[in-house]
Write a protein that holds these residues in place. Structure first.
Motif, short mmCIF file in Angstrom:
data_model
loop_
_atom_site.label_atom_id
_atom_site.label_comp_id
_atom_site.label_asym_id
_atom_site.label_seq_id
_atom_site.Cartn_x
_atom_site.Cartn_y
_atom_site.Cartn_z
N MET B 33 0.65 -1.69 -0.27
CA MET B 33 0.21 -0.20 0.00
C MET B 33 0.45 1.26 -0.22
O MET B 33 1.81 1.08 0.76
CB MET B 33 -0.56 -0.12 1.27
N PHE B 34 0.68 2.43 -0.53
CA PHE B 34 0.85 3.73 -0.74
C PHE B 34 0.29 4.73 -0.33
O PHE B 34 -1.08 4.84 -0.58
CB PHE B 34 1.04 4.01 -2.30
N ASP B 35 0.57 5.55 0.52
CA ASP B 35 -0.08 6.55 0.95
C ASP B 35 -0.25 7.75 -0.17
O ASP B 35 1.58 8.49 -0.49
CB ASP B 35 0.48 7.42 2.51
N VAL B 36 -1.02 7.96 -0.76
CA VAL B 36 -0.71 9.08 -2.19
C VAL B 36 -1.93 10.09 -1.93
O VAL B 36 -2.09 10.95 -2.52
CB VAL B 36 -0.89 8.28 -2.88
N SER B 37 -2.07 10.50 -0.67
CA SER B 37 -2.64 11.61 -0.75
C SER B 37 -2.21 12.71 -0.96
O SER B 37 -2.78 13.85 -1.01
CB SER B 37 -2.60 11.46 1.62
N ASN B 101 -2.02 15.66 -9.71
CA ASN B 101 -0.14 15.38 -9.69
C ASN B 101 -0.24 16.29 -8.62
O ASN B 101 -0.46 17.86 -8.36
CB ASN B 101 0.53 15.34 -10.71
N ALA B 102 0.94 16.19 -7.21
CA ALA B 102 0.44 16.86 -6.85
C ALA B 102 1.46 18.67 -6.56
O ALA B 102 1.18 19.82 -6.02
CB ALA B 102 1.63 16.33 -5.39
N ALA B 132 -8.04 12.00 1.83
CA ALA B 132 -6.98 11.55 2.34
C ALA B 132 -6.71 9.81 0.70
O ALA B 132 -8.19 10.44 -0.21
CB ALA B 132 -6.35 10.23 3.17
N MET B 133 -5.85 9.53 0.08
CA MET B 133 -5.98 8.74 -1.17
C MET B 133 -4.83 8.05 -0.37
O MET B 133 -3.63 8.04 -0.26
CB MET B 133 -5.79 9.39 -2.19
N GLU B 184 -7.66 2.14 -5.73
CA GLU B 184 -6.72 3.25 -5.04
C GLU B 184 -8.06 4.10 -4.54
O GLU B 184 -9.23 4.07 -5.05
CB GLU B 184 -6.59 4.43 -6.64
N ILE B 185 -8.16 4.15 -2.63
CA ILE B 185 -9.13 4.24 -2.01
C ILE B 185 -9.36 6.01 -1.79
O ILE B 185 -8.24 6.29 -1.21
CB ILE B 185 -9.45 3.69 -0.91
N THR B 186 -10.20 7.05 -2.17
CA THR B 186 -10.10 8.00 -2.23
C THR B 186 -11.29 8.00 0.18
O THR B 186 -12.55 7.49 -0.45
CB THR B 186 -10.67 8.84 -2.84
N LEU B 187 -11.19 9.18 0.60
CA LEU B 187 -11.19 8.71 1.76
C LEU B 187 -10.88 9.34 2.94
O LEU B 187 -10.14 10.61 2.79
CB LEU B 187 -11.36 7.04 3.03
#
Lengths: 129, 348
Positions: B33-37, B101-102, B132-133, B184-187
Motif C-alpha cells: 500500500m502507498f499513501d498517495v494523499s 499530481n501533487a 486522503a488517498m 485506489e481508495i479516496t476517503l
C-alpha cells in the motif's frame, strides 16, 4: 551503527583499513549504504591504476542514485572485489565486509590524516542536525 | 513505521520503509500500500461540467457515459504542452471528480479557474484537501480491501479497470500506478490513519515512493515532470492514445498539435551492458536518426537489469540497438515496446 576503532574514515563516507601486508582496503560505510538504499550496481577500479587522493575511482549505484567513490589516499590499485559485480547487495548486508578495492599507499603516513572513529562519529552527528 | 522520508513537491513523503526492492516485489507478488494523499482530488460541479471538460482536456470526456467510469487524460496549454496528466471520474452529469499530481496542483487549480471563468462561469471547482488517498496494489490487493472493509465486496467486485464506486465514506477505484490489479481508495483524511493501520494489521506491507517509481517504470507509465511537461508534445511522450484528434471537438492545445506533427517518440530501453540507466542520459542511435534522451531510467527489480523510457527519433524501431552515454562510457541498450511488466509478467 558500529564505527570500528581499527579503521580510518573520510568525509565522503569511505572506510580504510591498513592490512598487515601494507596495503589499504577501502569500502563505503554503513551510513553511506543506508543513505543510498538497495545497491544494484558496483564498478570498481582496474588493478594497476594509479590513484591520487580525491580521484573518482569507483561507482556504487542503488535503486535510488549513483554515487562516486573517491580515493581516500594516493596509491596503486592492487585488487578489486569482483564479487560485488554479481552481488552488489553484499554492501547492504555488511558494508565493512564488502570491500571495494585495495591499494598500495604511496605514503602510508597519509592514512594518519584521515578521520579516526571518534572524528567520523562527530561528522555523522553534525550531518544529522 | 521506520520510514525514510524525503521531500517530494513540498510534501514530506516516505521513500521506503526498509528495503525498496522488497516493497517492489511484494506489490508484484502479493500486495502493498502507498499513501498517495499528496495527490489532489478536485470536484467539478454544475450543469456545465461536461461541456467545460470537453474543452479543458485532450482526451474525449464523452467516452464517459456510465457513472463511476474513469478517463486518463492530459490537460494541455495552447501550445500543446502538457500542464498535467490526470484522471477524471464521472460521478453524475453535474459532478465530475479529477485527481491531479501533487507538484502541479496549485498550477492546475489556477489554470482551471481561469478557464472556468471563460468557458463556464457558473461551475464550482473545489480542491478536496479534506480527502486522503491510499493505493492498495498487487494481485491480492482487492481481497485485502474486502477483508478490511466488510461489505465492500458486493459493491466493488464487478468494477472493471478504470471504474469506481462509493462504499460508505470510501470512494473505491480500480486504478493504480503499478501495473498490478488493485484499488485506489479516496476517503476522509481524518479516517486515513485508522484505515491504513487496519490494512497494515491485515498484512498489507507499506511501500514508499521509491517502489512506486520502479513499479510504474516497469509498467511503462509516464511520470509528470520527467517523461513530459509543459514543453513536451504529448504525442512525443507516448500519450497519443490519450489525445483525441479524431472527433471534431475542439480542446485547448488541439490546433498546436495539428500544426506540428511529432518528430520523436517515447520508447522502452533495456540495458544490455552492466550499469544503470538514469534520466537525462544521452542516447545515440545507429541509423543516423540522431540523438535522444532518457526521460526515466532505473533498475528494474523484476527484470533484474536496468530499463528506461527514452524519447528517440521516429526512425528508431523496437529491436534496434542504441548506445547510452553513461559517465565516460557508451553502453549498449535494446529498443523495446513497453510496458516491461504487467500483472507480474515480464513482457519484453
Amino acid at each position: 551503527m558500529s564505527i570500528p576503532n581499527d579503521l580510518k574514515y573520510t568525509k565522503s563516507h569511505e572506510w580504510v583499513r591498513l592490512e598487515d601486508d601494507g596495503t589499504a582496503t577501502i569500502g563505503i560505510t554503513p551510513h553511506a549504504q543506508e543513505l543510498l538504499g538497495d545497491m544494484v550496481f558496483v564498478e570498481t577500479p582496474a588493478v594497476g591504476r594509479q590513484l591520487k587522493q580525491g580521484d573518482e575511482c569507483a561507482v556504487v549505484e542503488s535503486v535510488k542514485a549513483a554515487a562516486d567513490v573517491y580515493a581516500p589516499i594516493t596509491g596503486e590499485v592492487t585488487a578489486a572485489n569482483q564479487e560485488l559485480a554479481s552481488a552488489p547487495e553484499k554492501i547492504n548486508q555488511d558494508a565493512y565486509a564488502a570491500w571495494l578495492f585495495r591499494l598500495k599507499p604511496a605514503n602510508t603516513a597519509d592514512l594518519e590524516k584521515l578521520l579516526d572513529s571518534a572524528g567520523y562519529q562527530k561528522l555523522l552527528e553534525s550531518e544529522d542536525h | 513505521m521506520n520510514a525514510k522520508m524525503v521531500d517530494f513537491g513540498g510534501w514530506d513523503m516516505p521513500l521506503h520503509y526498509g528495503s525498496q526492492l522488497d516493497e517492489h516485489h511484494k506489490v508484484r507478488s502479493d500486495v502493498g500500500m502507498f499513501d498517495v494523499s499528496h495527490m489532489l482530488a478536485v470536484d467539478i460541479e454544475g450543469g456545465d461540467a461536461r461541456a467545460f471538460l470537453r474543452q479543458l482536456v485532450a482526451n474525449n470526456i464523452d467516452k464517459l457515459t456510465q457513472p463511476g467510469k474513469a478517463l486518463y487524460s492530459c490537460m494541455l496549454n495552447p501550445d500543446g504542452g502538457v500542464i498535467d496528466d490526470l484522471i477524471i471520474y464521472f460521478l453524475t452529469e453535474s459532478h465530475f471528480r479529477m485527481v491531479v499530481n501533487a507538484g502541479t496542483a496549485d498550477k492546475d487549480m489556477a489554470w482551471m479557474l481561469l478557464q472556468r471563468d471563460r468557458i463556464a462561469p457558473g461551475l464550482e471547482i473545489t480542491p478536496r484537501r479534506d480527502l486522503a488517498m491510499i493505493a492498495v496494489q498487487g494481485p491480492n490487493a482487492r481481497a485485502k480491501v474486502w477483508q478490511v472493509l466488510p461489505g465492500s465486496q458486493t459493491d466493488t467486485e464487478n468494477l472493471k479497470l478504470f471504474q469506481a464506486a462509493f462504499f460508505d465514506k470510501y470512494f473505491i477505484a480500480r486504478t493504480g500506478y503499478t501495473g498490478e490489479d488493485g484499488f485506489e481508495i479516496t476517503l476522509p483524511a481524518v479516517d486515513a490513519a485508522s484505515f491504513w493501520n487496519k490494512l497494515h494489521a491485515a498484512g498489507v506491507a507499506p511501500a514508499g515512493l521509491g517502489a512506486r517509481d520502479t513499479l510504474r517504470l516497469e509498467a511503462g507509465m509516464n511520470l509528470y515532470g520527467q517523461d513530459m511537461d509543459e514543453t513536451i508534445n504529448p504525442l512525443e511522450a507516448g500519450l497519443g492514445w490519450t489525445v483525441d484528434l479524431k472527433s471534431d471537438r475542439d480542446f485547448i492545445g488541439k490546433q498546436a498539435l495539428l500544426d506540428k506533427p511529432a518528430i520523436q517518440q517515447l520508447t522502452g530501453l533495456v540495458l544490455l551492458d552492466r550499469g544503470v540507466l538514469r534520466s537525462h542520459q544521452k542516447v545515440v542511435t545507429q541509423n543516423g536518426g540522431g540523438e535522444g534522451e532518457i526521460t526515466s531510467g532505473g533498475f528494474s527489480p523484476t527484470l533484474n537489469q536496468s530499463i528506461a523510457l527514452a524519447r528517440l527519433p521516429l526512425a528508431v524501431s523496437p529491436g534496434d540497438e542504441v548506445q547510452v552515454v553513461v559517465r565516460d562510457k557508451q553502453l549498449k541498450a535494446k529498443v523495446v515496446k513497453y510496458p516491461f511488466v504487467r500483472n507480474g509478467k515480464i513482457l519484453v
